[in-house]
Scaffold this active site. Structure first.
Site, mmCIF file in Angstrom:
data_model
loop_
_atom_site.group_PDB
_atom_site.id
_atom_site.type_symbol
_atom_site.label_atom_id
_atom_site.label_comp_id
_atom_site.label_asym_id
_atom_site.label_seq_id
_atom_site.Cartn_x
_atom_site.Cartn_y
_atom_site.Cartn_z
ATOM 1 N N ARG A 255 0.818 -1.219 0.000
ATOM 2 C CA ARG A 255 0.000 0.000 0.000
ATOM 3 C C ARG A 255 0.850 1.267 0.000
ATOM 4 O O ARG A 255 0.471 2.287 -0.569
ATOM 5 C CB ARG A 255 -0.946 -0.002 1.211
ATOM 6 C CG ARG A 255 -1.990 1.137 1.205
ATOM 7 C CD ARG A 255 -2.986 0.947 2.333
ATOM 8 N NE ARG A 255 -4.097 1.900 2.260
ATOM 9 C CZ ARG A 255 -4.250 2.914 3.106
ATOM 10 N NH1 ARG A 255 -3.372 3.115 4.086
ATOM 11 N NH2 ARG A 255 -5.285 3.729 2.989
ATOM 12 N N ILE B 232 -7.073 7.526 -1.067
ATOM 13 C CA ILE B 232 -6.961 6.070 -1.114
ATOM 14 C C ILE B 232 -7.776 5.558 0.072
ATOM 15 O O ILE B 232 -7.640 6.053 1.192
ATOM 16 C CB ILE B 232 -5.483 5.620 -1.041
ATOM 17 C CG1 ILE B 232 -5.366 4.091 -1.079
ATOM 18 C CG2 ILE B 232 -4.778 6.157 0.189
ATOM 19 C CD1 ILE B 232 -3.918 3.595 -1.165
ATOM 20 N N SER B 233 -8.683 4.624 -0.171
ATOM 21 C CA SER B 233 -9.583 4.149 0.884
ATOM 22 C C SER B 233 -8.808 3.456 1.997
ATOM 23 O O SER B 233 -7.714 2.916 1.790
ATOM 24 C CB SER B 233 -10.619 3.178 0.303
ATOM 25 O OG SER B 233 -11.458 3.826 -0.614
ATOM 26 N N GLN B 234 -9.418 3.452 3.190
ATOM 27 C CA GLN B 234 -8.781 2.766 4.307
ATOM 28 C C GLN B 234 -8.712 1.274 4.012
ATOM 29 O O GLN B 234 -9.580 0.722 3.309
ATOM 30 C CB GLN B 234 -9.543 3.035 5.597
ATOM 31 C CG GLN B 234 -10.896 2.369 5.691
ATOM 32 C CD GLN B 234 -11.653 2.782 6.929
ATOM 33 O OE1 GLN B 234 -12.391 3.759 6.921
ATOM 34 N NE2 GLN B 234 -11.486 2.031 7.999
ATOM 35 N N PRO B 235 -7.710 0.577 4.523
ATOM 36 C CA PRO B 235 -7.532 -0.848 4.215
ATOM 37 C C PRO B 235 -8.764 -1.695 4.519
ATOM 38 O O PRO B 235 -9.092 -2.604 3.742
ATOM 39 C CB PRO B 235 -6.341 -1.251 5.091
ATOM 40 C CG PRO B 235 -5.551 0.018 5.216
ATOM 41 C CD PRO B 235 -6.567 1.115 5.302
#
Length: 254
Positions: free
Chosen positions: A66, A92-95
């Site tokens: 990431r 960027i979206s959270q994991p």
């Protein structure tokens, strides 16, 4: 007379230990954030209250770097469970959200998947670990070019990137086994429904910024089944989506 034997045993033991340790040191040297990524999987995805259980999805999340998809100044935050800015008012979206959406799609090794909203390219990379082919569309040209370059640099050859309006999908590559949308329209775009195979799955955030739900859709015998699975907040889908949602004025109104 026992001393040489004892010394030889100690030396051999040390050699075996060194041979076992060397690969681990090499991995750490090549990917210094590997441990942080494994901790992310253990604590944020499969830990208590998180419930990501698909082993293949967890493996993919533990493999994709990431930190390579975020600005260098933010790499120290790459494995925290939060979205991060990537420029152009995008994130960027959270994991956890990436893993959750991926698991909901139930990806299969033979699947051809369409992603709307390439962003950094991270979600496409995760999908590429799990399916046969990923097509991804990004409306912001600079992000599309950057995402394509990063995916190529990292060896994700199963991903094709297009700069364009995701509302329209990718008709030439349709139909798709699954579609994942990472920006929120107020209604599901009809072209995406048309491009979904019968039996296919779509995961998409729907609604205005203050009231969005992540919706899972399944297409069965030409009919669409859907149910909300998670309250979320995504950036809005732009382009034709916004134009379609603007009410037309009545005749004579200004």
């Amino acid at each position: 007379m026992r001393t040489p034997t004892l010394l030889m045993t100690v030396w051999l033991g040390a050699l075996v230990a060194a041979e076992i340790a060397l690969p681990r040191l090499t991995i750490a040297a090549e990917d210094p954030l590997a441990l942080a990524r494994q901790r992310m999987v253990a604590e944020q995805l499969s830990g208590p209250g998180r419930h990501i259980t698909n082993a293949l999805v967890l493996t993919a999340m533990g493999k994709v770097p990431r930190h390579e998809f975020v600005p260098e100044r933010l790499r120290y935050q790459a494995y925290q469970d939060c979205p991060l800015p990537i420029g152009y008012d995008q994130t960027i979206s959270q994991p956890y959200v990436v893993a959750f959406m991926t698991e909901q799609l139930q990806p299969k090794p033979t699947d051809h998947v369409l992603e709307i909203g390439t962003g950094s390219g991270y979600q496409a990379a995760v999908l590429a670990e799990l399916v046969a082919k990923v097509y991804t569309v990004e409306i912001i040209g600079d992000l599309a070019r950057r995402g394509a370059a990063d995916l190529k640099r990292l060896g994700y050859t199963k991903v094709s990137v297009r700069a364009g309006d995701g509302y329209k999908g990718w008709p030439e590559a349709a139909p798709f086994d699954a579609i994942i949308v990472t920006c929120a329209p107020e209604k599901v775009p009809p072209p995406l429904i048309e491009q979904l195979k019968d039996g296919g799955r779509m995961i998409i955030p729907v609604g205005p910024a203050w009231d969005q739900e992540l919706v899972l859709l399944r297409k069965r015998a030409g009919r669409l089944e859907q149910h909300a699975v998670l309250p979320v907040r995504f950036v809005p889908m732009t382009g034709q989506s916004q134009r379609s949602e603007v009410p037309k004025p009545k005749a004579g109104a200004f």
